[in-house]
Design a protein around this motif. Structure first.
Motif, PDB file in Angstrom:
ATOM      1  N   PHE A   1       0.419  18.607   4.154  1.00 46.87           N
ATOM      2  CA  PHE A   1      -0.471  17.515   4.543  1.00 46.87           C
ATOM      3  C   PHE A   1      -1.640  17.961   5.415  1.00 46.87           C
ATOM      4  O   PHE A   1      -1.567  18.972   6.103  1.00 46.87           O
ATOM      5  CB  PHE A   1       0.293  16.464   5.368  1.00 46.87           C
ATOM      6  N   ARG A   2      -2.677  17.139   5.395  1.00 42.10           N
ATOM      7  CA  ARG A   2      -3.665  17.142   6.477  1.00 42.10           C
ATOM      8  C   ARG A   2      -3.376  15.917   7.331  1.00 42.10           C
ATOM      9  O   ARG A   2      -3.127  14.830   6.797  1.00 42.10           O
ATOM     10  CB  ARG A   2      -5.089  17.037   5.930  1.00 42.10           C
ATOM     11  N   ILE A   3      -3.359  16.113   8.633  1.00 44.23           N
ATOM     12  CA  ILE A   3      -3.175  14.999   9.569  1.00 44.23           C
ATOM     13  C   ILE A   3      -4.476  14.830  10.345  1.00 44.23           C
ATOM     14  O   ILE A   3      -5.079  15.810  10.783  1.00 44.23           O
ATOM     15  CB  ILE A   3      -2.028  15.287  10.572  1.00 44.23           C
ATOM     16  N   ASN A   4      -4.911  13.600  10.501  1.00 44.33           N
ATOM     17  CA  ASN A   4      -6.094  13.334  11.308  1.00 44.33           C
ATOM     18  C   ASN A   4      -5.763  12.282  12.361  1.00 44.33           C
ATOM     19  O   ASN A   4      -5.124  11.270  12.058  1.00 44.33           O
ATOM     20  CB  ASN A   4      -7.240  12.837  10.421  1.00 44.33           C
ATOM     21  N   LEU A   5      -6.172  12.553  13.583  1.00 47.14           N
ATOM     22  CA  LEU A   5      -6.014  11.585  14.671  1.00 47.14           C
ATOM     23  C   LEU A   5      -7.393  11.021  14.973  1.00 47.14           C
ATOM     24  O   LEU A   5      -8.313  11.777  15.278  1.00 47.14           O
ATOM     25  CB  LEU A   5      -5.474  12.264  15.933  1.00 47.14           C
TER      26      LEU A   5
ATOM     27  N   VAL B   1      -3.407   7.403  13.058  1.00 43.12           N
ATOM     28  CA  VAL B   1      -2.934   8.681  12.534  1.00 43.12           C
ATOM     29  C   VAL B   1      -2.964   8.598  11.009  1.00 43.12           C
ATOM     30  O   VAL B   1      -2.272   7.770  10.414  1.00 43.12           O
ATOM     31  CB  VAL B   1      -1.501   8.989  13.020  1.00 43.12           C
ATOM     32  N   ASN B   2      -3.802   9.443  10.406  1.00 44.67           N
ATOM     33  CA  ASN B   2      -3.945   9.458   8.944  1.00 44.67           C
ATOM     34  C   ASN B   2      -3.224  10.669   8.384  1.00 44.67           C
ATOM     35  O   ASN B   2      -3.375  11.778   8.900  1.00 44.67           O
ATOM     36  CB  ASN B   2      -5.418   9.566   8.549  1.00 44.67           C
ATOM     37  N   ARG B   3      -2.499  10.476   7.306  1.00 41.47           N
ATOM     38  CA  ARG B   3      -1.815  11.595   6.651  1.00 41.47           C
ATOM     39  C   ARG B   3      -2.301  11.699   5.206  1.00 41.47           C
ATOM     40  O   ARG B   3      -2.127  10.774   4.419  1.00 41.47           O
ATOM     41  CB  ARG B   3      -0.300  11.383   6.680  1.00 41.47           C
ATOM     42  N   TYR B   4      -2.942  12.840   4.920  1.00 38.96           N
ATOM     43  CA  TYR B   4      -3.522  13.058   3.597  1.00 38.96           C
ATOM     44  C   TYR B   4      -2.664  14.044   2.835  1.00 38.96           C
ATOM     45  O   TYR B   4      -2.532  15.195   3.229  1.00 38.96           O
ATOM     46  CB  TYR B   4      -4.915  13.664   3.714  1.00 38.96           C
ATOM     47  N   ALA B   5      -2.084  13.588   1.719  1.00 38.03           N
ATOM     48  CA  ALA B   5      -1.488  14.515   0.757  1.00 38.03           C
ATOM     49  C   ALA B   5      -2.600  14.911  -0.205  1.00 38.03           C
ATOM     50  O   ALA B   5      -3.614  14.206  -0.296  1.00 38.03           O
ATOM     51  CB  ALA B   5      -0.355  13.818   0.023  1.00 38.03           C
TER      52      ALA B   5
ATOM     53  N   LEU C   1     -16.308   6.358   1.687  1.00 34.05           N
ATOM     54  CA  LEU C   1     -17.296   6.167   2.753  1.00 34.05           C
ATOM     55  C   LEU C   1     -17.140   4.790   3.398  1.00 34.05           C
ATOM     56  O   LEU C   1     -17.048   3.775   2.717  1.00 34.05           O
ATOM     57  CB  LEU C   1     -18.714   6.299   2.180  1.00 34.05           C
ATOM     58  N   HIS C   2     -17.127   4.773   4.716  1.00 32.52           N
ATOM     59  CA  HIS C   2     -16.982   3.519   5.462  1.00 32.52           C
ATOM     60  C   HIS C   2     -17.590   3.693   6.849  1.00 32.52           C
ATOM     61  O   HIS C   2     -17.847   4.817   7.287  1.00 32.52           O
ATOM     62  CB  HIS C   2     -15.501   3.153   5.605  1.00 32.52           C
ATOM     63  N   GLN C   3     -17.825   2.582   7.524  1.00 43.13           N
ATOM     64  CA  GLN C   3     -18.205   2.609   8.944  1.00 43.13           C
ATOM     65  C   GLN C   3     -17.001   2.155   9.753  1.00 43.13           C
ATOM     66  O   GLN C   3     -16.227   1.318   9.296  1.00 43.13           O
ATOM     67  CB  GLN C   3     -19.343   1.618   9.208  1.00 43.13           C
TER      68      GLN C   3
ATOM     69  N   PHE D   1      -9.358   8.693  17.525  1.00 43.01           N
ATOM     70  CA  PHE D   1      -9.255   8.000  18.810  1.00 43.01           C
ATOM     71  C   PHE D   1     -10.407   7.041  18.984  1.00 43.01           C
ATOM     72  O   PHE D   1     -11.567   7.400  18.745  1.00 43.01           O
ATOM     73  CB  PHE D   1      -9.273   8.997  19.962  1.00 43.01           C
ATOM     74  N   ARG D   2     -10.070   5.854  19.417  1.00 39.40           N
ATOM     75  CA  ARG D   2     -11.106   4.840  19.628  1.00 39.40           C
ATOM     76  C   ARG D   2     -10.777   4.008  20.847  1.00 39.40           C
ATOM     77  O   ARG D   2      -9.619   3.890  21.234  1.00 39.40           O
ATOM     78  CB  ARG D   2     -11.196   3.910  18.417  1.00 39.40           C
ATOM     79  N   LYS D   3     -11.822   3.461  21.427  1.00 35.49           N
ATOM     80  CA  LYS D   3     -11.640   2.375  22.393  1.00 35.49           C
ATOM     81  C   LYS D   3     -11.878   1.118  21.582  1.00 35.49           C
ATOM     82  O   LYS D   3     -13.025   0.798  21.256  1.00 35.49           O
ATOM     83  CB  LYS D   3     -12.650   2.538  23.525  1.00 35.49           C
TER      84      LYS D   3
ATOM     85  N   PHE E   1     -21.926   6.088   8.151  1.00 31.64           N
ATOM     86  CA  PHE E   1     -20.899   6.071   7.105  1.00 31.64           C
ATOM     87  C   PHE E   1     -20.250   7.447   7.028  1.00 31.64           C
ATOM     88  O   PHE E   1     -20.930   8.473   7.125  1.00 31.64           O
ATOM     89  CB  PHE E   1     -21.520   5.713   5.748  1.00 31.64           C
ATOM     90  N   HIS E   2     -18.939   7.471   6.884  1.00 27.79           N
ATOM     91  CA  HIS E   2     -18.224   8.740   6.796  1.00 27.79           C
ATOM     92  C   HIS E   2     -16.993   8.563   5.916  1.00 27.79           C
ATOM     93  O   HIS E   2     -16.549   7.435   5.684  1.00 27.79           O
ATOM     94  CB  HIS E   2     -17.826   9.228   8.206  1.00 27.79           C
ATOM     95  N   GLY E   3     -16.471   9.670   5.443  1.00 24.89           N
ATOM     96  CA  GLY E   3     -15.296   9.622   4.583  1.00 24.89           C
ATOM     97  C   GLY E   3     -14.680  11.000   4.471  1.00 24.89           C
ATOM     98  O   GLY E   3     -15.161  11.965   5.076  1.00 24.89           O
ATOM     99  N   VAL E   4     -13.612  11.087   3.710  1.00 29.64           N
ATOM    100  CA  VAL E   4     -12.886  12.352   3.571  1.00 29.64           C
ATOM    101  C   VAL E   4     -12.539  12.572   2.106  1.00 29.64           C
ATOM    102  O   VAL E   4     -12.016  11.662   1.451  1.00 29.64           O
ATOM    103  CB  VAL E   4     -11.586  12.348   4.411  1.00 29.64           C
ATOM    104  N   GLU E   5     -12.865  13.763   1.607  1.00 27.73           N
ATOM    105  CA  GLU E   5     -12.451  14.131   0.248  1.00 27.73           C
ATOM    106  C   GLU E   5     -11.007  14.601   0.278  1.00 27.73           C
ATOM    107  O   GLU E   5     -10.559  15.181   1.261  1.00 27.73           O
ATOM    108  CB  GLU E   5     -13.330  15.267  -0.282  1.00 27.73           C
TER     109      GLU E   5
HETATM  110  C1  SIN Z   1     -11.365   8.023   9.573  1.00 26.72           C
HETATM  111  O1  SIN Z   1     -12.547   7.910   9.288  1.00 26.72           O
HETATM  112  O2  SIN Z   1     -10.704   7.065  10.003  1.00 26.72           O
HETATM  113  C2  SIN Z   1     -10.634   9.333   9.398  1.00 26.72           C
HETATM  114  C3  SIN Z   1     -11.492  10.518   9.332  1.00 26.72           C
HETATM  115  C4  SIN Z   1     -10.706  11.761   8.994  1.00 26.72           C
HETATM  116  O3  SIN Z   1      -9.570  11.692   8.498  1.00 26.72           O
HETATM  117  O4  SIN Z   1     -11.219  12.866   9.224  1.00 26.72           O
END
Ligand code: SIN
Ligand code: FE2
Length: 227
Positions: A217-221, A133-137, A144-146, A223-225, A200-204
């Motif tokens: 905030f923006r919240i991002n969930l 669970v990511n919380r972006y203020a 960018l990361h994998q 999900f991964r195995k 590679f992906h990331g968030v501004e």
């Molecule tokens: C992530 O890459 O772990 C999060 C992606 C996102 O916050 O949209």
């Protein structure tokens, strides 16, 4: 490694195109990656409430990268495995390093939504065991990361956006590949796997704002195995 099976009756690119046409709100990014616009909207209240419950047991915290920097995004986890970073590296672990206790269980609503989104994107049978669970203020961003700490790269990633909008960056398998910019709104779900799994992906950083469900905030969930 087994390639995930597409759901379309027609295999290959034609099948992808047909299933894309058949589903409104479905936007292909590249082969194996799709945005499902508003997919999580019917569950958004329930998801946000569950995040609040998770954050009582496992509070949001800014973790430290192996290089010694505090991440700008505040994070917590639920599920059998939680993603953590500290001076020792990136990894999944069963317990919260802050409390020593297991991460809160993955709420059933989370598991259901993640499985449904994955299936809609062509990855049937997805059973997540980890939810970051990511919380972006405003000002918080993810460079960018994998996602590469998971055991089985045949498993997709399901990413649910709640609250303030943000710009998602989606590139290729090399960090230098120029990323596409995708605006993600409350309720949007991105699924990537198969040939796009190692993109590679990331968030501004989101800009300042107020959302009725998540406040500033923006919240991002994600999900991964993992195991
Ligand atoms: C992530 O890459 O772990 C999060 C992606 C996102 O916050 O949209
Ligand atoms: Fe990621």
């Amino acid at each position: 490694m087994t390639r995930p099976r597409k759901q379309s009756a027609v295999p290959g690119a034609l099948g992808d195109l047909l299933s894309g046409l058949a589903a409104p709100g479905r936007e292909a990014i590249v082969e194996g990656a799709v945005v499902l616009r508003g997919f999580a909207l019917p569950e958004a209240d329930r998801l946000a409430a569950a995040v609040a419950v998770v954050a009582v047991a496992a509070p949001f915290r800014r973790m430290v990268t192996p290089g010694g920097y505090a991440m700008s995004v505040a994070m917590t986890n639920c599920g059998e495995a939680g993603w953590v970073t500290d001076r020792r590296g990136y990894r999944y672990q069963a317990t919260d390093p802050e409390t020593g206790r297991p991460w809160p269980a993955l709420p059933e609503a989370f598991r259901r939504l993640a499985a449904a989104a994955a299936a809609t994107a062509g990855f049937a049978g997805f059973v997540p065991d980890a939810c970051l669970v990511n919380r972006y203020a405003p000002g918080a961003k993810l460079s960018l990361h994998q996602d590469r700490n998971e055991r089985d790269y045949a498993q997709p990633i399901v990413s649910v956006s709640l609250g303030l909008p943000a710009t998602f960056l989606f590139g290729g398998e090399r960090r230098s590949d120029r990323p596409r910019r995708i605006r993600l709104e409350h309720g949007d779900v991105v699924v990537w796997g198969g040939p796009a799994r190692m993109a590679f992906h990331g968030v501004e950083a989101p800009v300042e704002g107020e959302h009725p469900l998540t406040g500033s905030f923006r919240i991002n969930l994600t999900f991964r195995k993992a195991l």
